[in-house]
Design an enzyme around this catalytic site. Structure first.
Site, mmCIF file in Angstrom:
data_model
loop_
_atom_site.group_PDB
_atom_site.id
_atom_site.type_symbol
_atom_site.label_atom_id
_atom_site.label_comp_id
_atom_site.label_asym_id
_atom_site.label_seq_id
_atom_site.Cartn_x
_atom_site.Cartn_y
_atom_site.Cartn_z
ATOM 1 N N GLU A 21 0.814 -1.214 0.000
ATOM 2 C CA GLU A 21 0.000 0.000 0.000
ATOM 3 C C GLU A 21 0.854 1.274 0.000
ATOM 4 O OE1 GLU A 21 -3.936 -0.588 2.394
ATOM 5 O OE2 GLU A 21 -2.293 -1.448 3.573
ATOM 6 N N GLU A 73 -8.916 4.205 10.624
ATOM 7 C CA GLU A 73 -9.513 4.701 11.864
ATOM 8 C C GLU A 73 -8.796 5.981 12.314
ATOM 9 O OE1 GLU A 73 -8.734 1.595 11.108
ATOM 10 O OE2 GLU A 73 -10.092 0.168 12.085
ATOM 11 N N LYS A 99 -11.684 2.825 1.513
ATOM 12 C CA LYS A 99 -10.552 2.537 0.633
ATOM 13 C C LYS A 99 -11.129 1.911 -0.635
ATOM 14 C CE LYS A 99 -6.542 1.551 2.565
ATOM 15 N NZ LYS A 99 -5.492 0.834 3.272
#
Length: 116
Positions: A21, A73, A99
């Site tokens: 990522e 979060e 996402k």
């Protein structure tokens, strides 16, 4: 309570837990809803009497294009906390972060609400 909101704000940033990522920016879709009293601005028709959505947009953008955060979060909480710091007329804020590109079969996300 009245609300000022932004929906489907689509921004690209490098965040996540997994190393894959971190290689390229990925798409985050953000909804922000701020609770406030809009009666003064409805009466005056003056921007100074309302909660302007532009600072909320800038806060979200700064978080997404800023330093890497592992969890969505934390992204949502950071956006909400900064909005409450800047917009004193906001009594609570709800932030949803999704996402959009991480799964082929769905869209994971979180929804948080923070209040004064």
């Amino acid at each position: 309570m009245d609300k000022v909101f932004i929906e489907n704000l689509t921004l690209r940033g490098i965040h996540g837990v997994y190393e894959f990522e971190w290689k390229e920016p990925q798409e985050f879709v953000i909804d922000i809803t701020a609770e406030t009293d809009l009666a003064p601005s409805a009466k005056s028709d003056d921007l100074k009497d309302t909660v302007d959505w532009q600072p909320m947009y800038k806060i979200a953008k700064d978080v997404i294009v800023g330093p890497r955060i592992s969890l969505i979060e934390k992204i949502a909480d950071t956006i909400a906390s900064r909005i409450l710091e800047v917009e004193t007329r906001v009594t609570s804020v709800t932030v949803r972060v999704r996402k959009a590109e991480i799964l082929d079969e769905g869209v994971p996300g979180v929804l948080i609400r923070r209040a004064r």
